[in-house]
Design a protein around this motif. Structure first.
Motif, PDB file in Angstrom:
ATOM      1  N   GLY A  65       0.818  -1.201   0.000  1.00 25.42           N
ATOM      2  CA  GLY A  65       0.000   0.000   0.000  1.00 25.42           C
ATOM      3  C   GLY A  65       0.854   1.253   0.000  1.00 25.42           C
ATOM      4  N   PRO A  66       0.276   2.404  -0.383  1.00 21.90           N
ATOM      5  CA  PRO A  66       1.031   3.659  -0.440  1.00 21.90           C
ATOM      6  C   PRO A  66       1.364   4.185   0.958  1.00 21.90           C
ATOM      7  N   ALA A  67       2.449   4.949   1.058  1.00 18.95           N
ATOM      8  CA  ALA A  67       2.827   5.546   2.329  1.00 18.95           C
ATOM      9  C   ALA A  67       1.787   6.580   2.732  1.00 18.95           C
ATOM     10  N   THR A  68       1.554   6.700   4.039  1.00 17.73           N
ATOM     11  CA  THR A  68       0.581   7.658   4.542  1.00 17.73           C
ATOM     12  C   THR A  68       1.236   9.016   4.692  1.00 17.73           C
ATOM     13  N   LEU A  69       0.696  10.039   4.032  1.00 17.65           N
ATOM     14  CA  LEU A  69       1.226  11.385   4.097  1.00 17.65           C
ATOM     15  C   LEU A  69       0.214  12.297   4.775  1.00 17.65           C
ATOM     16  N   PRO A  70       0.676  13.315   5.514  1.00 18.97           N
ATOM     17  CA  PRO A  70      -0.268  14.221   6.177  1.00 18.97           C
ATOM     18  C   PRO A  70      -1.087  14.987   5.149  1.00 18.97           C
ATOM     19  N   ARG A  71      -2.364  15.220   5.482  1.00 21.54           N
ATOM     20  CA  ARG A  71      -3.257  15.944   4.582  1.00 21.54           C
ATOM     21  C   ARG A  71      -2.841  17.402   4.508  1.00 21.54           C
ATOM     22  N   HIS A  72      -2.764  17.931   3.285  1.00 23.52           N
ATOM     23  CA  HIS A  72      -2.418  19.334   3.104  1.00 23.52           C
ATOM     24  C   HIS A  72      -3.586  20.204   3.527  1.00 23.52           C
ATOM     25  N   LEU A  73      -3.318  21.211   4.358  1.00 29.43           N
ATOM     26  CA  LEU A  73      -4.370  22.108   4.811  1.00 29.43           C
ATOM     27  C   LEU A  73      -4.636  23.173   3.750  1.00 29.43           C
ATOM     28  N   PRO A  74      -5.901  23.476   3.475  1.00 32.83           N
ATOM     29  CA  PRO A  74      -6.215  24.517   2.485  1.00 32.83           C
ATOM     30  C   PRO A  74      -6.013  25.914   3.068  1.00 32.83           C
ATOM     31  N   PHE A  75      -5.815  26.883   2.187  1.00 29.28           N
ATOM     32  CA  PHE A  75      -5.694  28.280   2.594  1.00 29.28           C
ATOM     33  C   PHE A  75      -7.075  28.915   2.649  1.00 29.28           C
ATOM     34  N   THR A  76      -7.255  29.814   3.587  1.00 26.96           N
ATOM     35  CA  THR A  76      -8.491  30.598   3.622  1.00 26.96           C
ATOM     36  C   THR A  76      -8.451  31.620   2.483  1.00 26.96           C
ATOM     37  N   ALA A  77      -9.611  32.203   2.191  1.00 29.86           N
ATOM     38  CA  ALA A  77      -9.661  33.226   1.146  1.00 29.86           C
ATOM     39  C   ALA A  77      -8.762  34.405   1.506  1.00 29.86           C
ATOM     40  N   GLY A  78      -8.727  34.760   2.795  1.00 34.22           N
ATOM     41  CA  GLY A  78      -7.883  35.862   3.236  1.00 34.22           C
ATOM     42  C   GLY A  78      -6.408  35.577   3.019  1.00 34.22           C
ATOM     43  N   ALA A  79      -5.970  34.359   3.321  1.00 34.42           N
ATOM     44  CA  ALA A  79      -4.568  33.985   3.130  1.00 34.42           C
ATOM     45  C   ALA A  79      -4.206  33.993   1.646  1.00 34.42           C
ATOM     46  N   VAL A 120      10.207  37.757   2.215  1.00 32.76           N
ATOM     47  CA  VAL A 120       9.409  37.871   3.438  1.00 32.76           C
ATOM     48  C   VAL A 120       8.817  39.273   3.544  1.00 32.76           C
ATOM     49  N   GLU A 121       9.587  40.280   3.093  1.00 31.47           N
ATOM     50  CA  GLU A 121       9.087  41.655   3.163  1.00 31.47           C
ATOM     51  C   GLU A 121       7.819  41.836   2.342  1.00 31.47           C
ATOM     52  N   HIS A 122       7.740  41.154   1.190  1.00 36.39           N
ATOM     53  CA  HIS A 122       6.539  41.263   0.360  1.00 36.39           C
ATOM     54  C   HIS A 122       5.358  40.541   1.013  1.00 36.39           C
ATOM     55  N   LEU A 123       5.651  39.420   1.670  1.00 37.98           N
ATOM     56  CA  LEU A 123       4.586  38.707   2.382  1.00 37.98           C
ATOM     57  C   LEU A 123       4.024  39.578   3.500  1.00 37.98           C
ATOM     58  N   VAL A 124       4.915  40.236   4.242  1.00 37.05           N
ATOM     59  CA  VAL A 124       4.460  41.108   5.332  1.00 37.05           C
ATOM     60  C   VAL A 124       3.651  42.270   4.770  1.00 37.05           C
ATOM     61  N   LEU A 125       4.132  42.860   3.667  1.00 40.42           N
ATOM     62  CA  LEU A 125       3.393  43.957   3.042  1.00 40.42           C
ATOM     63  C   LEU A 125       2.010  43.492   2.591  1.00 40.42           C
ATOM     64  N   GLY A 126       1.950  42.286   2.021  1.00 38.64           N
ATOM     65  CA  GLY A 126       0.663  41.738   1.591  1.00 38.64           C
ATOM     66  C   GLY A 126      -0.271  41.493   2.754  1.00 38.64           C
ATOM     67  N   LEU A 127       0.272  40.991   3.863  1.00 35.57           N
ATOM     68  CA  LEU A 127      -0.544  40.742   5.048  1.00 35.57           C
ATOM     69  C   LEU A 127      -1.073  42.047   5.633  1.00 35.57           C
ATOM     70  N   LEU A 128      -0.262  43.097   5.587  1.00 34.65           N
ATOM     71  CA  LEU A 128      -0.693  44.389   6.119  1.00 34.65           C
ATOM     72  C   LEU A 128      -1.758  45.041   5.247  1.00 34.65           C
ATOM     73  N   ARG A 129      -1.786  44.669   3.972  1.00 31.35           N
ATOM     74  CA  ARG A 129      -2.803  45.218   3.062  1.00 31.35           C
ATOM     75  C   ARG A 129      -4.067  44.381   3.031  1.00 31.35           C
ATOM     76  N   CYS A 130      -3.991  43.155   3.543  1.00 32.23           N
ATOM     77  CA  CYS A 130      -5.150  42.256   3.487  1.00 32.23           C
ATOM     78  C   CYS A 130      -6.201  42.726   4.489  1.00 32.23           C
ATOM     79  N   ALA A 131      -7.404  42.935   3.993  1.00 27.53           N
ATOM     80  CA  ALA A 131      -8.453  43.528   4.849  1.00 27.53           C
ATOM     81  C   ALA A 131      -9.481  42.503   5.304  1.00 27.53           C
ATOM     82  N   ASP A 132      -9.079  41.220   5.394  1.00 24.63           N
ATOM     83  CA  ASP A 132     -10.038  40.247   5.900  1.00 24.63           C
ATOM     84  C   ASP A 132     -10.216  40.452   7.408  1.00 24.63           C
ATOM     85  N   ARG A 133     -11.313  39.958   7.950  1.00 26.44           N
ATOM     86  CA  ARG A 133     -11.665  40.231   9.346  1.00 26.44           C
ATOM     87  C   ARG A 133     -10.624  39.719  10.321  1.00 26.44           C
TER      88      ARG A 133
END
Length: 208
Positions: free
Chosen positions: A132-146, A167-180
């Motif tokens: 049988g195939p090896a058991t791999l952890p299920r990939h978690l989906p991203f929220t719409a905000g992420a 990383v700087e662009h990720l931080v900038l993107g997170l600061l601009r994201c207006a999800d709740r």
């Protein structure tokens, strides 16, 4: 888009999944991306957050206050709306936990898999006596905000004419994201997203 990420930015994205799993959440949200970014304290963007007093410990406390259950986020606006209807969320949670035990309103836990009898190969894959195939952890989906935050990080990279998403662009993107969740998280941390966004850009100009 992932191929355009720097090594550190990739670690933030994969680290966000680890943060979500560690918290028992079933989706990767902006809060997990922020936590993962804070794992890289010397990276641009993260240094700005730390300069504003955002530490991993403070962020975890804020996430615990903002996120209820496994994948539901309630901000101050939600709480006010419920109170206007005569619903006190904390009182409801308290009564439910008195009657049914702690975490009664949280999403149900996913049963833990049975211990595997397969042994690991030198490359980390499991091998057993069967075919049988090896058991791999299920990939978690991203929220719409992420997802939106990641999209905005690409836009930030293009706007600066940078070759790689860091990383700087990720931080900038997170600061601009207006999800709740993002707005509630930064509010708890005492961070004004617009002002922090401008500060990141200013610090990047001075270190260029």
């Amino acid at each position: 888009m992932f191929e355009r990420f720097s090594a550190a930015a990739r670690e933030v994205v994969t680290g966000a999944q680890q943060e979500a799993r560690a918290l028992g959440h079933e989706r990767i949200g902006t809060e997990h991306l922020v936590l993962a970014a804070l794992r890289h304290p010397r990276q641009p963007g993260t240094t700005t957050l730390r300069g504003l007093g955002v530490t991993a410990e403070a962020c975890r406390t804020a996430v615990a206050a903002v996120v209820t259950g496994r994948d539901a986020a309630l901000d101050a606006e939600d709480a006010r709306a419920l109170r206007s209807l005569g619903v006190d969320l904390e009182a409801v949670r308290g009564r439910a936990e008195e009657a049914f035990g702690p975490g009664a309103l949280d999403s149900p836990q996913t049963p833990a898999p049975a211990p595997s009898t397969r042994r690991r190969t030198p490359f980390g894959r499991r091998r057993g006596t069967g075919s049988g195939p090896a058991t791999l952890p299920r990939h978690l989906p991203f929220t719409a905000g992420a997802k939106k935050a990641l999209e905005l990080s690409l836009r930030e990279c293009l706007a600066r004419k940078d070759r790689r998403i860091g990383v700087e662009h990720l931080v900038l993107g997170l600061l601009r994201c207006a999800d709740r969740t993002s707005l509630a998280l930064f509010e708890r941390l005492g961070v004004d997203p617009a002002a922090a966004h401008a500060r990141v850009l200013d610090e990047l100009r001075h270190t260029a």
